[in-house]
Write a protein that holds these residues in place. Structure first.
Motif, PDB file in Angstrom:
ATOM      1  N   THR A  59       0.853  -1.198   0.000  1.00 21.29           N
ATOM      2  CA  THR A  59       0.000   0.000   0.000  1.00 21.29           C
ATOM      3  C   THR A  59       0.887   1.245   0.000  1.00 21.29           C
ATOM      4  O   THR A  59       1.959   1.254   0.608  1.00 21.29           O
ATOM      5  CB  THR A  59      -0.921  -0.038   1.247  1.00 21.29           C
ATOM      6  N   LYS A  60       0.385   2.295  -0.717  1.00 24.23           N
ATOM      7  CA  LYS A  60       1.209   3.501  -0.860  1.00 24.23           C
ATOM      8  C   LYS A  60       0.670   4.687  -0.061  1.00 24.23           C
ATOM      9  O   LYS A  60       1.431   5.571   0.334  1.00 24.23           O
ATOM     10  CB  LYS A  60       1.270   3.919  -2.343  1.00 24.23           C
ATOM     11  N   VAL A  61      -0.635   4.733   0.095  1.00 25.04           N
ATOM     12  CA  VAL A  61      -1.272   5.865   0.796  1.00 25.04           C
ATOM     13  C   VAL A  61      -2.399   5.309   1.660  1.00 25.04           C
ATOM     14  O   VAL A  61      -3.114   4.389   1.242  1.00 25.04           O
ATOM     15  CB  VAL A  61      -1.893   6.885  -0.208  1.00 25.04           C
ATOM     16  N   ILE A  62      -2.567   5.889   2.849  1.00 26.94           N
ATOM     17  CA  ILE A  62      -3.695   5.485   3.708  1.00 26.94           C
ATOM     18  C   ILE A  62      -4.628   6.678   3.912  1.00 26.94           C
ATOM     19  O   ILE A  62      -4.177   7.785   4.232  1.00 26.94           O
ATOM     20  CB  ILE A  62      -3.199   4.961   5.077  1.00 26.94           C
ATOM     21  N   ILE A  63      -5.907   6.426   3.706  1.00 26.05           N
ATOM     22  CA  ILE A  63      -6.940   7.409   4.025  1.00 26.05           C
ATOM     23  C   ILE A  63      -7.604   6.917   5.311  1.00 26.05           C
ATOM     24  O   ILE A  63      -8.036   5.762   5.374  1.00 26.05           O
ATOM     25  CB  ILE A  63      -7.987   7.500   2.888  1.00 26.05           C
ATOM     26  N   ALA A  64      -7.659   7.755   6.330  1.00 24.76           N
ATOM     27  CA  ALA A  64      -8.259   7.340   7.602  1.00 24.76           C
ATOM     28  C   ALA A  64      -9.380   8.309   7.958  1.00 24.76           C
ATOM     29  O   ALA A  64      -9.179   9.528   7.975  1.00 24.76           O
ATOM     30  CB  ALA A  64      -7.207   7.325   8.705  1.00 24.76           C
ATOM     31  N   ALA A  65     -10.562   7.752   8.222  1.00 24.84           N
ATOM     32  CA  ALA A  65     -11.740   8.588   8.457  1.00 24.84           C
ATOM     33  C   ALA A  65     -12.418   8.200   9.763  1.00 24.84           C
ATOM     34  O   ALA A  65     -12.617   7.013  10.034  1.00 24.84           O
ATOM     35  CB  ALA A  65     -12.724   8.415   7.301  1.00 24.84           C
ATOM     36  N   ALA A  66     -12.768   9.199  10.552  1.00 29.60           N
ATOM     37  CA  ALA A  66     -13.465   8.913  11.807  1.00 29.60           C
ATOM     38  C   ALA A  66     -14.227  10.149  12.273  1.00 29.60           C
ATOM     39  O   ALA A  66     -13.949  11.275  11.836  1.00 29.60           O
ATOM     40  CB  ALA A  66     -12.473   8.473  12.880  1.00 29.60           C
ATOM     41  N   GLY A  67     -15.172   9.897  13.161  1.00 29.71           N
ATOM     42  CA  GLY A  67     -15.950  10.990  13.739  1.00 29.71           C
ATOM     43  C   GLY A  67     -15.621  11.157  15.214  1.00 29.71           C
ATOM     44  O   GLY A  67     -14.732  10.505  15.751  1.00 29.71           O
ATOM     45  N   TYR A  68     -16.344  12.049  15.883  1.00 32.33           N
ATOM     46  CA  TYR A  68     -16.122  12.383  17.308  1.00 32.33           C
ATOM     47  C   TYR A  68     -14.657  12.819  17.541  1.00 32.33           C
ATOM     48  O   TYR A  68     -14.104  13.532  16.710  1.00 32.33           O
ATOM     49  CB  TYR A  68     -16.495  11.201  18.212  1.00 32.33           C
ATOM     50  N   ALA A  69     -14.041  12.345  18.636  1.00 27.90           N
ATOM     51  CA  ALA A  69     -12.627  12.657  18.910  1.00 27.90           C
ATOM     52  C   ALA A  69     -11.810  11.773  17.979  1.00 27.90           C
ATOM     53  O   ALA A  69     -11.378  10.683  18.344  1.00 27.90           O
ATOM     54  CB  ALA A  69     -12.298  12.372  20.364  1.00 27.90           C
ATOM     55  N   ALA A  70     -11.634  12.261  16.747  1.00 24.52           N
ATOM     56  CA  ALA A  70     -11.139  11.410  15.659  1.00 24.52           C
ATOM     57  C   ALA A  70      -9.620  11.284  15.683  1.00 24.52           C
ATOM     58  O   ALA A  70      -8.911  12.033  15.017  1.00 24.52           O
ATOM     59  CB  ALA A  70     -11.621  11.967  14.323  1.00 24.52           C
ATOM     60  N   HIS A  71      -9.141  10.307  16.409  1.00 30.13           N
ATOM     61  CA  HIS A  71      -7.693  10.105  16.530  1.00 30.13           C
ATOM     62  C   HIS A  71      -7.167   9.036  15.585  1.00 30.13           C
ATOM     63  O   HIS A  71      -5.982   8.719  15.619  1.00 30.13           O
ATOM     64  CB  HIS A  71      -7.340   9.757  17.983  1.00 30.13           C
ATOM     65  N   LEU A  72      -8.058   8.491  14.740  1.00 32.22           N
ATOM     66  CA  LEU A  72      -7.643   7.374  13.899  1.00 32.22           C
ATOM     67  C   LEU A  72      -6.499   7.735  12.946  1.00 32.22           C
ATOM     68  O   LEU A  72      -5.502   7.019  12.864  1.00 32.22           O
ATOM     69  CB  LEU A  72      -8.848   6.824  13.116  1.00 32.22           C
ATOM     70  N   ALA A  73      -6.657   8.861  12.232  1.00 32.19           N
ATOM     71  CA  ALA A  73      -5.625   9.221  11.256  1.00 32.19           C
ATOM     72  C   ALA A  73      -4.284   9.439  11.964  1.00 32.19           C
ATOM     73  O   ALA A  73      -3.234   9.000  11.479  1.00 32.19           O
ATOM     74  CB  ALA A  73      -6.039  10.466  10.481  1.00 32.19           C
ATOM     75  N   GLY A  74      -4.305  10.093  13.102  1.00 30.46           N
ATOM     76  CA  GLY A  74      -3.075  10.326  13.853  1.00 30.46           C
ATOM     77  C   GLY A  74      -2.474   9.029  14.359  1.00 30.46           C
ATOM     78  O   GLY A  74      -1.254   8.831  14.320  1.00 30.46           O
ATOM     79  N   ALA A  75      -3.332   8.128  14.817  1.00 29.66           N
ATOM     80  CA  ALA A  75      -2.847   6.835  15.324  1.00 29.66           C
ATOM     81  C   ALA A  75      -2.208   6.038  14.182  1.00 29.66           C
ATOM     82  O   ALA A  75      -1.191   5.372  14.379  1.00 29.66           O
ATOM     83  CB  ALA A  75      -4.003   6.049  15.937  1.00 29.66           C
ATOM     84  N   VAL A  76      -2.786   6.152  12.993  1.00 31.42           N
ATOM     85  CA  VAL A  76      -2.208   5.468  11.824  1.00 31.42           C
ATOM     86  C   VAL A  76      -0.866   6.111  11.461  1.00 31.42           C
ATOM     87  O   VAL A  76       0.130   5.420  11.255  1.00 31.42           O
ATOM     88  CB  VAL A  76      -3.195   5.522  10.628  1.00 31.42           C
ATOM     89  N   ALA A  77      -0.862   7.445  11.417  1.00 27.37           N
ATOM     90  CA  ALA A  77       0.369   8.163  11.041  1.00 27.37           C
ATOM     91  C   ALA A  77       1.515   7.860  12.000  1.00 27.37           C
ATOM     92  O   ALA A  77       2.683   7.840  11.604  1.00 27.37           O
ATOM     93  CB  ALA A  77       0.101   9.666  10.987  1.00 27.37           C
ATOM     94  N   ALA A  78       1.171   7.598  13.257  1.00 30.05           N
ATOM     95  CA  ALA A  78       2.198   7.268  14.254  1.00 30.05           C
ATOM     96  C   ALA A  78       2.847   5.920  13.971  1.00 30.05           C
ATOM     97  O   ALA A  78       3.949   5.643  14.445  1.00 30.05           O
ATOM     98  CB  ALA A  78       1.584   7.264  15.645  1.00 30.05           C
ATOM     99  N   ARG A  79       2.142   5.089  13.190  1.00 28.65           N
ATOM    100  CA  ARG A  79       2.610   3.710  12.982  1.00 28.65           C
ATOM    101  C   ARG A  79       3.215   3.455  11.612  1.00 28.65           C
ATOM    102  O   ARG A  79       3.577   2.327  11.299  1.00 28.65           O
ATOM    103  CB  ARG A  79       1.429   2.748  13.198  1.00 28.65           C
ATOM    104  N   THR A  80       3.254   4.463  10.744  1.00 30.16           N
ATOM    105  CA  THR A  80       3.768   4.230   9.389  1.00 30.16           C
ATOM    106  C   THR A  80       4.410   5.494   8.822  1.00 30.16           C
ATOM    107  O   THR A  80       4.044   6.611   9.236  1.00 30.16           O
ATOM    108  CB  THR A  80       2.650   3.766   8.436  1.00 30.16           C
ATOM    109  N   ALA A  81       5.330   5.301   7.885  1.00 27.30           N
ATOM    110  CA  ALA A  81       5.922   6.454   7.185  1.00 27.30           C
ATOM    111  C   ALA A  81       5.178   6.741   5.880  1.00 27.30           C
ATOM    112  O   ALA A  81       5.539   7.653   5.141  1.00 27.30           O
ATOM    113  CB  ALA A  81       7.393   6.188   6.908  1.00 27.30           C
TER     114      ALA A  81
END
Ligand code: RP5
Length: 159
Positions: A59-81
């Protein structure tokens, strides 16, 4: 390209409908994608394993989507370059402002490219992913130019 060039990760099944907008655009450009559900708060270990699987799958790019206190994209970014695009969703009584701030306000060093709240964001996330993938891919770049041309024509038709 991989069978899942773009991973679309959503925080809940309830986010799926909105994120179909991303899938539609990626399909239009012939970019392979897969959608998975994993929550930063409810299933954090699953987030780690899905990101690890994406790395192994090419995979080359990740799209992360969430509602409320949306920490998903940040949590993903913390785990990959890999580049991570965050889509804030309108899921709570705050109209998505909560998700927008939770997604965009990343600390120095771990960026998340944050797009518009909701369906427009889902669409733009996919276009941005294609733009990233078009670096070094002339055929994809030409498709983007054609996409813009058609968009401009449809705007003019509305006048
Ligand atoms: C967020 O909470 C999800 O991304 C979703 O947007 C919202 C509501 O989730 P459900 O309660 O519908 O599972 O974590």
């Amino acid at each position: 390209m991989s069978e899942q060039t773009v991973l679309i990760l959503v925080g809940s099944k309830s986010d799926m409908e909105t994120m179909q907008e991303s899938t539609k655009v990626l399909d239009e450009f012939g970019v392979s994608s897969r959608i998975a559900v994993a929550s930063a708060h409810r299933t954090p270990e699953l987030v780690s394993s899905v990101v690890g699987e994406a790395e192994s799958a090419g995979t080359k790019v990740i799209i992360a989507a969430a509602g409320y206190a949306a920490h998903l994209a940040g949590a993903v970014a913390a785990r990959t370059a890999m580049p991570v695009i965050g889509v804030p969703l309108d899921a709570s009584s705050m109209g998505g402002i909560d998700s927008l701030l939770s997604t965009v306000q990343m600390p120095s060093g771990i960026p998340v490219a944050t797009v518009t709240i909701g369906k427009a964001g889902a669409k733009n996330a996919a276009i941005l992913a294609v733009q990233m993938l078009s670096i070094g891919d002339d055929a994809l770049r030409r498709k983007l130019v054609e996409y813009r041309k058609k968009m401009a024509e449809s705007v003019n038709r509305g006048l």
